[in-house]
Design an enzyme around this catalytic site. Structure first.
Site, mmCIF file in Angstrom:
data_model
loop_
_atom_site.group_PDB
_atom_site.id
_atom_site.type_symbol
_atom_site.label_atom_id
_atom_site.label_comp_id
_atom_site.label_asym_id
_atom_site.label_seq_id
_atom_site.Cartn_x
_atom_site.Cartn_y
_atom_site.Cartn_z
ATOM 1 N N LEU A 1 0.846 -1.193 0.000
ATOM 2 C CA LEU A 1 0.000 0.000 0.000
ATOM 3 C C LEU A 1 0.884 1.247 0.000
ATOM 4 O O LEU A 1 2.060 1.165 0.357
ATOM 5 C CB LEU A 1 -0.871 -0.004 1.268
ATOM 6 C CG LEU A 1 -1.969 -1.067 1.317
ATOM 7 C CD1 LEU A 1 -2.520 -1.195 2.734
ATOM 8 C CD2 LEU A 1 -3.088 -0.717 0.331
ATOM 9 N N ALA B 1 2.622 4.499 1.454
ATOM 10 C CA ALA B 1 3.152 4.831 2.799
ATOM 11 C C ALA B 1 3.632 3.609 3.569
ATOM 12 O O ALA B 1 3.644 3.608 4.795
ATOM 13 C CB ALA B 1 2.120 5.591 3.634
ATOM 14 N N SER C 1 9.419 2.825 -1.416
ATOM 15 C CA SER C 1 10.502 3.599 -2.040
ATOM 16 C C SER C 1 11.731 3.619 -1.142
ATOM 17 O O SER C 1 12.867 3.606 -1.620
ATOM 18 C CB SER C 1 10.051 5.033 -2.335
ATOM 19 O OG SER C 1 9.018 4.990 -3.287
ATOM 20 N N ARG D 1 38.830 8.267 12.271
ATOM 21 C CA ARG D 1 40.101 7.568 12.051
ATOM 22 C C ARG D 1 40.805 7.474 13.393
ATOM 23 O O ARG D 1 40.494 8.222 14.329
ATOM 24 C CB ARG D 1 40.968 8.334 11.061
ATOM 25 C CG ARG D 1 40.508 8.143 9.635
ATOM 26 C CD ARG D 1 41.321 8.980 8.688
ATOM 27 N NE ARG D 1 42.697 8.528 8.558
ATOM 28 C CZ ARG D 1 43.620 9.190 7.864
ATOM 29 N NH1 ARG D 1 43.320 10.326 7.266
ATOM 30 N NH2 ARG D 1 44.852 8.718 7.779
ATOM 31 N N HIS D 2 41.763 6.576 13.495
ATOM 32 C CA HIS D 2 42.610 6.511 14.694
ATOM 33 C C HIS D 2 43.298 7.874 14.858
ATOM 34 O O HIS D 2 43.412 8.650 13.902
ATOM 35 C CB HIS D 2 43.659 5.417 14.503
ATOM 36 C CG HIS D 2 44.397 5.553 13.204
ATOM 37 N ND1 HIS D 2 45.438 6.443 13.034
ATOM 38 C CD2 HIS D 2 44.207 4.969 12.002
ATOM 39 C CE1 HIS D 2 45.867 6.378 11.788
ATOM 40 N NE2 HIS D 2 45.137 5.497 11.125
ATOM 41 N N ASN E 1 51.992 7.993 10.286
ATOM 42 C CA ASN E 1 51.398 9.179 9.659
ATOM 43 C C ASN E 1 52.405 10.322 9.678
ATOM 44 O O ASN E 1 52.601 11.021 8.682
ATOM 45 C CB ASN E 1 50.133 9.645 10.402
ATOM 46 C CG ASN E 1 48.941 8.712 10.234
ATOM 47 O OD1 ASN E 1 48.091 8.612 11.114
ATOM 48 N ND2 ASN E 1 48.869 8.031 9.103
ATOM 49 N N ARG F 1 46.897 1.170 16.380
ATOM 50 C CA ARG F 1 46.551 2.604 16.394
ATOM 51 C C ARG F 1 45.053 2.827 16.626
ATOM 52 O O ARG F 1 44.652 3.844 17.190
ATOM 53 C CB ARG F 1 47.048 3.303 15.133
ATOM 54 C CG ARG F 1 46.639 2.686 13.791
ATOM 55 C CD ARG F 1 47.516 3.303 12.700
ATOM 56 N NE ARG F 1 47.184 2.933 11.323
ATOM 57 C CZ ARG F 1 47.630 1.857 10.693
ATOM 58 N NH1 ARG F 1 48.368 0.966 11.350
ATOM 59 N NH2 ARG F 1 47.313 1.638 9.428
ATOM 60 N N GLU G 1 43.310 -1.676 7.828
ATOM 61 C CA GLU G 1 43.528 -0.778 6.684
ATOM 62 C C GLU G 1 43.817 -1.555 5.403
ATOM 63 O O GLU G 1 44.297 -2.704 5.452
ATOM 64 C CB GLU G 1 44.693 0.176 7.025
ATOM 65 C CG GLU G 1 45.060 1.210 5.953
ATOM 66 C CD GLU G 1 43.899 2.092 5.480
ATOM 67 O OE1 GLU G 1 42.825 1.555 5.143
ATOM 68 O OE2 GLU G 1 44.066 3.325 5.409
ATOM 69 N N PHE H 1 52.930 3.988 -9.708
ATOM 70 C CA PHE H 1 52.391 5.109 -8.947
ATOM 71 C C PHE H 1 51.374 5.863 -9.807
ATOM 72 O O PHE H 1 50.269 6.194 -9.357
ATOM 73 C CB PHE H 1 53.543 6.024 -8.522
ATOM 74 C CG PHE H 1 53.176 6.951 -7.413
ATOM 75 C CD1 PHE H 1 52.911 6.454 -6.143
ATOM 76 C CD2 PHE H 1 53.098 8.317 -7.625
ATOM 77 C CE1 PHE H 1 52.585 7.309 -5.098
ATOM 78 C CE2 PHE H 1 52.768 9.172 -6.587
ATOM 79 C CZ PHE H 1 52.512 8.675 -5.328
ATOM 80 N N TYR I 1 40.891 -1.079 -3.641
ATOM 81 C CA TYR I 1 39.703 -0.585 -2.929
ATOM 82 C C TYR I 1 38.535 -1.558 -3.125
ATOM 83 O O TYR I 1 37.740 -1.763 -2.226
ATOM 84 C CB TYR I 1 39.331 0.828 -3.404
ATOM 85 C CG TYR I 1 40.023 1.891 -2.578
ATOM 86 C CD1 TYR I 1 39.442 2.400 -1.435
ATOM 87 C CD2 TYR I 1 41.283 2.360 -2.933
ATOM 88 C CE1 TYR I 1 40.068 3.353 -0.653
ATOM 89 C CE2 TYR I 1 41.931 3.322 -2.165
ATOM 90 C CZ TYR I 1 41.313 3.816 -1.022
ATOM 91 O OH TYR I 1 41.942 4.760 -0.243
ATOM 92 N N HIS J 1 40.323 3.373 9.621
ATOM 93 C CA HIS J 1 41.460 3.864 8.837
ATOM 94 C C HIS J 1 40.941 4.613 7.609
ATOM 95 O O HIS J 1 39.771 4.466 7.229
ATOM 96 C CB HIS J 1 42.313 2.679 8.383
ATOM 97 C CG HIS J 1 42.791 1.821 9.509
ATOM 98 N ND1 HIS J 1 44.000 1.998 10.119
ATOM 99 C CD2 HIS J 1 42.191 0.784 10.172
ATOM 100 C CE1 HIS J 1 44.156 1.106 11.091
ATOM 101 N NE2 HIS J 1 43.064 0.358 11.136
ATOM 102 N N ARG K 1 36.570 5.454 3.987
ATOM 103 C CA ARG K 1 36.109 5.935 2.673
ATOM 104 C C ARG K 1 35.075 4.959 2.095
ATOM 105 O O ARG K 1 34.051 5.372 1.556
ATOM 106 C CB ARG K 1 37.286 6.033 1.696
ATOM 107 C CG ARG K 1 38.127 7.256 1.892
ATOM 108 C CD ARG K 1 39.337 7.214 0.991
ATOM 109 N NE ARG K 1 40.106 8.436 1.134
ATOM 110 C CZ ARG K 1 41.396 8.539 0.840
ATOM 111 N NH1 ARG K 1 42.066 7.498 0.389
ATOM 112 N NH2 ARG K 1 42.012 9.691 0.990
HETATM 113 O O1 F6P Z 1 48.335 7.233 4.983
HETATM 114 C C1 F6P Z 1 47.483 6.605 5.860
HETATM 115 C C2 F6P Z 1 46.788 5.414 5.236
HETATM 116 O O2 F6P Z 1 45.856 4.920 6.147
HETATM 117 C C3 F6P Z 1 47.729 4.285 4.775
HETATM 118 O O3 F6P Z 1 48.033 3.347 5.757
HETATM 119 C C4 F6P Z 1 46.978 3.688 3.618
HETATM 120 O O4 F6P Z 1 47.774 2.909 2.753
HETATM 121 C C5 F6P Z 1 46.461 4.928 2.972
HETATM 122 O O5 F6P Z 1 46.114 5.806 4.020
HETATM 123 C C6 F6P Z 1 45.242 4.705 2.101
HETATM 124 O O6 F6P Z 1 44.989 5.887 1.392
HETATM 125 P P1 F6P Z 1 45.289 5.975 -0.179
HETATM 126 O O7 F6P Z 1 44.453 4.893 -0.769
HETATM 127 O O8 F6P Z 1 44.838 7.354 -0.548
HETATM 128 O O9 F6P Z 1 46.750 5.758 -0.413
#
Ligand code: F6P
Length: 525
Positions: free
Chosen positions: A94, A96, A100, A310-311, A317, A361, A381, A403, A421, A446, A451
């Site tokens: 129905l 409501a 969606s 994040r930690h 870092n 961390r 991480e 790179f 990722y 991390h 992300r």
């Molecule tokens: O620099 C911190 C960190 O958590 C690293 O340990 C990790 O490899 C990186 O960030 C991930 O970020 P990117 O994917 O932008 O390299």
């Protein structure tokens, strides 16, 4: 009964197998195993010989000219092939009842997993067609409650046609490569469902699932009605809130008169009662179908917040190194000490559970928090493989091509011996399931991990995901709403390095994302 089963392998047969194995080019460094004749079975010598043969093919893949994807320190890994997945998910319920909401939620989840998903909302089609007609004839179609009455024969015909057209558009979209098309309509009668089923069955490999949302909780219905009349729904843009509410309640009554809950025993369907309180699963087969069912079983509508942090700043870092398992820097420890006050100020007495990774961390950052804590390996991480412990500058110097490749397609790039990722998204799926089931959660995580989780809640595309800004010493609070999440960020005044590397050549993205409404043909509600 198979007469062959359970009998011993004859020496003649073993010789045949042995000869076949002898023809496999084994690596000279791997010793051949000479075994006495034996049965096949777990751990048996026969199995070991087959292992040797597959070892040969594994070694073979490291030949002098390795495939492009394994040159250097990593490579782009293609998306899995989902082209076989073709599902028509037809909503039933129905007005409501959160259809969606469920459609959008499911779409967000499956898109995060990289399935191609689209919602075909029949209400939106009705409005856009009516707009076109009004432009052509200058006459505005009446879409108040009487339009939805079963006694209104002309409008019933029009509405049936809209549902059919929307299904055709959906089927066409699936043919062109889509995976899951969601038919967001009431589909509230047996005859309408039979039509859908019959039509989809004509398409080879297409599967229909019905998803019925039943809701008898007056508070949830009232909230849905309020959302409809206050969210800028184009059906009610020329009415006062009171008029809109009265009209919408009348519309619901019209549907109640003809509504038939799913009882067709042959249908593949899921019935969700009061989102989260009960789910019926009937004739759900197949991998993706089961996954959809499992996801929907975990949803609930209780108000809650999800906090991400994040930690605190780590020693790595500060040194600009990636990965590793370093301890917090002094500033990181300061953040860990300041965090409890920020969280308790925000959440008050409400219960909260803290999730960390297994890396020190995050555990150190959580140490002063007076809440239940849980450690997840899946929250570790992104594994930078052979680059773990290096700085970005060192990676760029040592492997300039790699790179650059990572920057070209960061989501798909997998470090040699590590992860991409996409790999992280896949391993975070159980975390998302559990997050959906839970109430208030704080994740101390991390950069890459947060992300991925953040992209799920904000429905962000894979290409943008690896560049989302998740700064150190900042708490992100997400509050799930009907069509997305509200977001607040709290940054503690404790300095920290910036570990964000923007995509070379890109314009800076806004650090905060918000305002996720339901889309009404381009107009955000
Ligand atoms: O620099 C911190 C960190 O958590 C690293 O340990 C990790 O490899 C990186 O960030 C991930 O970020 P990117 O994917 O932008 O390299």
């Amino acid at each position: 009964m198979d007469p062959e089963r359970g009998r011993r392998v004859t020496p003649g047969e073993l010789k045949l197998v042995d000869t076949a194995l002898g023809n496999v080019q084994l690596d000279p460094h791997i010793p051949r195993v000479h075994t006495p004749p034996a049965m096949f079975g777990a751990g048996g010598p026969m199995l070991k010989q087959f292992d040797q043969s597959s070892a040969a093919s594994r070694v073979g893949s490291q030949a002098a000219t390795p495939p492009r994807s394994v040159v250097g320190i990593g490579g782009k890994v293609a998306k899995p092939d989902y082209s076989e997945a073709k599902i028509v998910l037809a909503m039933v319920g129905l007005p409501a009842r959160g259809k969606s909401y469920l459609s959008n939620k499911l779409m967000r989840y499956l898109k995060w997993l990289e399935y191609d998903v689209k919602v075909f909302n029949v209400g939106q089609l009705r409005r856009s067609r009516a707009r076109q007609k009004a432009q052509q004839s200058g006459k505005k179609e009446d879409h108040t409650a009487s339009y939805f009455s079963h006694a209104n024969v002309e409008a019933t015909k029009l509405r049936d046609q809209l549902a059919t057209d929307s299904l055709e558009m959906l089927i066409q979209w699936l043919r062109e490569g889509g995976n899951v098309g969601i038919h967001d309509a009431t589909n509230s009668t047996r005859s309408r469902r039979a039509k859908i089923e019959e039509r989809v069955a004509q398409e080879k490999g297409f599967v229909t699932i019905f998803l019925e949302s039943v809701c008898d909780d007056p508070a949830v219905i009232a909230a849905n009605v309020a959302l409809k009349v206050s969210s800028g729904d184009p059906d009610y843009k020329d009415m006062s809130r009171e008029e809109a509410k009265a009209d919408f309640l009348r519309r619901i009554k019209q549907y109640e008169g003809v509504y038939e809950t799913i009882t067709e025993p042959h249908l593949s369907y899921l019935r969700i009662i009061n989102v989260g309180s009960q789910v019926t699963v009937c004739r759900i087969n197949g991998y993706l179908q089961s996954r959809i069912a499992f996801y929907l079983m975990n949803l609930h509508l209780k108000p809650r917040s999800i906090f991400f942090s994040r930690h605190g700043e780590s020693q790595y870092n500060v040194e600009g190194k990636i990965g590793g398992d370093s301890a917090l820097s002094e500033r990181g420890q300061k953040y860990a000490r300041a965090l409890p006050a920020l969280i308790t100020d925000n959440i008050g007495d409400a219960p909260l559970t803290v999730w960390t990774s297994t890396l020190q961390r995050t555990i150190q950052t959580a140490q002063h928090l007076p809440y239940n804590k849980l450690t997840w390996k899946s929250l570790d991480e992104l594994d930078a493989g052979v680059c773990d412990g290096m700085t970005y500058e060192e990676i760029e110097q040592a492997y300039p091509d790699d790179f650059a490749h990572r920057d070209e397609d960061k989501f798909n790039y997998r470090y040699r011996g590590g992860e991409s990722y996409r790999d992280v998204v896949v391993r975070l799926e159980p975390v998302i399931m559990e997050l959906e089931r839970q109430e208030n959660i704080l994740i101390i995580g991390h950069q890459a991990i947060l992300r991925c989780l953040y992209a799920y809640f904000h429905n962000l595309p894979q290409a943008d995901l690896p560049y989302i800004k998740i700064p150190l010493h900042t708490v992100i609070k997400l509050t799930p709403k009907a069509y997305g999440c509200d977001e607040e960020r709290y940054t503690l005044p404790i300095g920290a390095v910036d570990t964000h590397r923007p995509k070379p050549g890109s314009t800076p993205q806004p650090s905060q994302i918000g305002g996720f409404g339901r889309e009404y043909y381009g107009e955000k509600a």
